[in-house]
Design a protein around this motif. Structure first.
Motif, PDB file in Angstrom:
ATOM      1  N   ALA A   1       6.792  46.925  53.646  1.00 26.51           N
ATOM      2  CA  ALA A   1       7.552  48.685  53.711  1.00 26.51           C
ATOM      3  C   ALA A   1       7.732  48.635  51.691  1.00 26.51           C
ATOM      4  CB  ALA A   1       8.942  49.068  54.419  1.00 26.51           C
ATOM      5  N   GLY A   2       7.831  47.573  51.168  1.00 24.78           N
ATOM      6  CA  GLY A   2       8.142  47.840  49.732  1.00 24.78           C
ATOM      7  C   GLY A   2       9.218  48.366  48.960  1.00 24.78           C
ATOM      8  N   ALA A   3      10.592  47.297  50.147  1.00 27.72           N
ATOM      9  CA  ALA A   3      11.934  47.555  49.637  1.00 27.72           C
ATOM     10  C   ALA A   3      11.759  46.331  48.372  1.00 27.72           C
ATOM     11  CB  ALA A   3      13.023  47.356  50.831  1.00 27.72           C
ATOM     12  N   THR A   4      12.656  46.487  47.841  1.00 27.23           N
ATOM     13  CA  THR A   4      13.485  45.806  46.651  1.00 27.23           C
ATOM     14  C   THR A   4      14.412  44.664  47.118  1.00 27.23           C
ATOM     15  OG1 THR A   4      13.065  47.525  44.978  1.00 27.23           O
ATOM     16  CG2 THR A   4      14.563  44.931  44.544  1.00 27.23           C
ATOM     17  N   ILE A   5      14.329  43.789  47.465  1.00 27.16           N
ATOM     18  CA  ILE A   5      15.534  42.819  47.750  1.00 27.16           C
ATOM     19  C   ILE A   5      16.790  42.199  46.824  1.00 27.16           C
ATOM     20  CG2 ILE A   5      15.824  40.742  50.104  1.00 27.16           C
ATOM     21  CD1 ILE A   5      12.956  41.786  50.839  1.00 27.16           C
ATOM     22  N   VAL A   6      17.706  42.380  47.608  1.00 34.56           N
ATOM     23  CA  VAL A   6      18.367  42.347  46.128  1.00 34.56           C
ATOM     24  C   VAL A   6      20.165  41.576  46.894  1.00 34.56           C
ATOM     25  CG1 VAL A   6      18.047  44.201  44.770  1.00 34.56           C
ATOM     26  CG2 VAL A   6      20.101  44.214  46.528  1.00 34.56           C
ATOM     27  N   GLY A   7      20.917  40.672  46.551  1.00 41.48           N
ATOM     28  CA  GLY A   7      21.674  40.362  47.430  1.00 41.48           C
ATOM     29  C   GLY A   7      23.404  41.358  47.770  1.00 41.48           C
ATOM     30  N   GLU A   8      24.222  40.569  47.821  1.00 39.51           N
ATOM     31  CA  GLU A   8      25.600  40.904  48.421  1.00 39.51           C
ATOM     32  C   GLU A   8      26.404  42.818  47.288  1.00 39.51           C
ATOM     33  OE1 GLU A   8      29.750  40.973  50.445  1.00 39.51           O
ATOM     34  OE2 GLU A   8      28.183  39.023  50.776  1.00 39.51           O
ATOM     35  N   ASP A   9      25.951  41.660  46.429  1.00 40.10           N
ATOM     36  CA  ASP A   9      26.754  42.928  45.025  1.00 40.10           C
ATOM     37  C   ASP A   9      26.314  43.811  44.412  1.00 40.10           C
ATOM     38  OD1 ASP A   9      28.848  40.381  45.779  1.00 40.10           O
ATOM     39  OD2 ASP A   9      27.999  39.208  44.195  1.00 40.10           O
ATOM     40  N   ALA A  10      24.656  43.458  44.831  1.00 39.19           N
ATOM     41  CA  ALA A  10      24.425  45.166  44.598  1.00 39.19           C
ATOM     42  C   ALA A  10      24.970  46.841  44.885  1.00 39.19           C
ATOM     43  CB  ALA A  10      22.464  44.840  44.586  1.00 39.19           C
ATOM     44  N   THR A  11      23.832  47.284  44.356  1.00 40.16           N
ATOM     45  CA  THR A  11      23.783  49.118  45.163  1.00 40.16           C
ATOM     46  C   THR A  11      22.851  48.768  45.998  1.00 40.16           C
ATOM     47  OG1 THR A  11      25.244  49.321  43.350  1.00 40.16           O
ATOM     48  CG2 THR A  11      24.548  50.813  44.654  1.00 40.16           C
ATOM     49  N   ALA A  12      22.923  49.516  47.418  1.00 40.11           N
ATOM     50  CA  ALA A  12      22.081  49.524  47.949  1.00 40.11           C
ATOM     51  C   ALA A  12      22.982  50.639  49.390  1.00 40.11           C
ATOM     52  CB  ALA A  12      21.593  48.744  48.604  1.00 40.11           C
ATOM     53  N   ALA A  13      21.684  51.541  49.789  1.00 40.56           N
ATOM     54  CA  ALA A  13      22.153  52.158  51.197  1.00 40.56           C
ATOM     55  C   ALA A  13      22.257  51.508  52.262  1.00 40.56           C
ATOM     56  CB  ALA A  13      21.512  53.632  51.337  1.00 40.56           C
ATOM     57  N   LEU A  14      21.313  50.088  52.014  1.00 37.53           N
ATOM     58  CA  LEU A  14      20.863  49.302  53.689  1.00 37.53           C
ATOM     59  C   LEU A  14      21.144  47.938  53.396  1.00 37.53           C
ATOM     60  CD1 LEU A  14      17.404  51.126  54.682  1.00 37.53           C
ATOM     61  CD2 LEU A  14      20.207  51.532  55.436  1.00 37.53           C
ATOM     62  N   ALA A  15      21.401  47.211  54.707  1.00 34.97           N
ATOM     63  CA  ALA A  15      21.606  46.139  54.383  1.00 34.97           C
ATOM     64  C   ALA A  15      21.177  45.433  56.042  1.00 34.97           C
ATOM     65  CB  ALA A  15      22.740  45.448  54.088  1.00 34.97           C
ATOM     66  N   ILE A  16      20.745  44.539  55.110  1.00 38.54           N
ATOM     67  CA  ILE A  16      20.483  42.893  56.881  1.00 38.54           C
ATOM     68  C   ILE A  16      21.122  42.059  56.943  1.00 38.54           C
ATOM     69  CG2 ILE A  16      18.805  42.546  58.548  1.00 38.54           C
ATOM     70  CD1 ILE A  16      16.964  44.080  57.759  1.00 38.54           C
ATOM     71  N   VAL A  17      22.604  41.963  57.920  1.00 41.48           N
ATOM     72  CA  VAL A  17      22.986  40.511  57.910  1.00 41.48           C
ATOM     73  C   VAL A  17      22.211  39.463  58.844  1.00 41.48           C
ATOM     74  CG1 VAL A  17      25.124  39.466  58.432  1.00 41.48           C
ATOM     75  CG2 VAL A  17      24.660  41.749  57.425  1.00 41.48           C
ATOM     76  N   ALA A  18      21.138  38.737  58.354  1.00 40.70           N
ATOM     77  CA  ALA A  18      20.284  37.767  59.424  1.00 40.70           C
ATOM     78  C   ALA A  18      20.833  36.993  59.800  1.00 40.70           C
ATOM     79  CB  ALA A  18      19.041  37.649  58.877  1.00 40.70           C
ATOM     80  N   ASP A  19      22.249  36.720  59.219  1.00 37.75           N
ATOM     81  CA  ASP A  19      22.958  34.970  59.913  1.00 37.75           C
ATOM     82  C   ASP A  19      24.167  35.481  60.808  1.00 37.75           C
ATOM     83  OD1 ASP A  19      24.144  35.977  57.890  1.00 37.75           O
ATOM     84  OD2 ASP A  19      24.083  34.065  56.261  1.00 37.75           O
ATOM     85  N   GLY A  20      24.562  36.298  61.325  1.00 35.53           N
ATOM     86  CA  GLY A  20      25.697  36.883  61.674  1.00 35.53           C
ATOM     87  C   GLY A  20      26.785  36.988  61.167  1.00 35.53           C
ATOM     88  N   ASP A  21      26.964  37.641  59.748  1.00 38.02           N
ATOM     89  CA  ASP A  21      28.213  36.997  59.010  1.00 38.02           C
ATOM     90  C   ASP A  21      28.830  38.299  59.083  1.00 38.02           C
ATOM     91  OD1 ASP A  21      29.586  36.771  57.044  1.00 38.02           O
ATOM     92  OD2 ASP A  21      28.815  35.602  55.370  1.00 38.02           O
TER      93      ASP A  21
END
Length: 247
Positions: free
Chosen positions: A34-54
């Motif tokens: 989809a062309g997204a820039t993948i960032v870590g938890e501390d970054a500013t973003a509107a969407l997040a995917i938590v893939a490890d059930g945290d």
């Protein structure tokens, strides 16, 4: 509807991805497509995917106002990820609200077998032809009716994809207009004939009784007028009107 399906343009936009392993790798590939820039938890973003059930990470992100998807935990999700049929630029998303990813996959596979690979080419050609289509049918209703007629005939998206240039150069029959009496044989939308479904999808307005089944009315265009009455008026506006009564 349990949620509103939308398509989000992610090209160049940050999306937080948390986790590692096969589930995270799958989500990473999807986001990259989809062309997204993948960032870590501390970054500013509107969407997040938590893939490890945290759950704690999901809660922290939601507290910041981030919309979160938690893999295999629909009760924690602000949004879910659908099964996707990709005929770029045509996208079909199949979601179950997290009820069953397996069901969504099975439906995707069935739809994949129905849709020709040329569907995206047709969509691209129609987009490129928009100035010529507007020039030939300046009025929005005439334009919509002409396109409806084409997609039910020479440009049938589920058949052998026709040529848009040839369609524009040929005499074109405008889609059905006036008043059509529609009498579905039951209140079950699955019992609609192909013609009935197409008419509901094209109608500008629908005259119906107060007890008309919502499941049938939902098959109409979202912007079609719905008028409760016993009998349609003698004088009708221009366009396609349907007098709907369940037998």
């Amino acid at each position: 509807m349990h949620s509103l399906p939308i398509f989000v343009a992610l090209k160049g936009r940050p999306v937080i991805l948390i986790g590692s392993g096969p589930a995270a790798d799958t989500k990473r590939r999807l986001l990259e497509r989809a062309g997204a820039t993948i960032v870590g938890e501390d970054a500013t973003a509107a969407l997040a995917i938590v893939a490890d059930g945290d759950e704690a990470a999901a809660a922290r992100l939601q507290a910041r106002g981030v919309l979160v998807n938690v893999t295999d935990r629909p009760e924690l999700c602000d949004f879910t990820l659908p099964a996707i049929v990709d005929r770029d630029p045509v996208l079909i998303a199949i979601g179950t609200g997290g009820a069953s990813a397996g069901l969504a996959k099975a439906l995707r596979q069935r739809i994949e077998s129905l849709l020709p690979t040329t569907l995206g080419t047709l969509a691209t050609a129609l987009h490129a032809a928009r100035p010529r289509i507007r020039a030939r049918w300046p009025a929005a209703d005439d334009r919509r009716h002409a396109i409806d007629a084409a997609l039910a005939g020479p440009l049938d998206p589920l058949g052998d994809t026709g040529d848009v240039d040839t369609w524009l150069q040929a005499p074109v029959a405008i889609a059905e207009t006036g008043l059509v009496h529609l009498r579905p044989r039951s209140a079950d939308p699955d019992d609609l004939t192909l013609r009935e479904a197409r008419l509901l999808g094209r109608a500008d307005r629908i005259y119906h009784r107060s007890d008309a089944p919502a499941a049938i009315l939902d098959r109409a265009r979202a912007d079609a007028e719905r008028i409760i009455c016993v009998t349609p008026p003698a004088t009708l506006p221009v366009g396609l009107s349907i007098d709907l009564e369940i037998l």
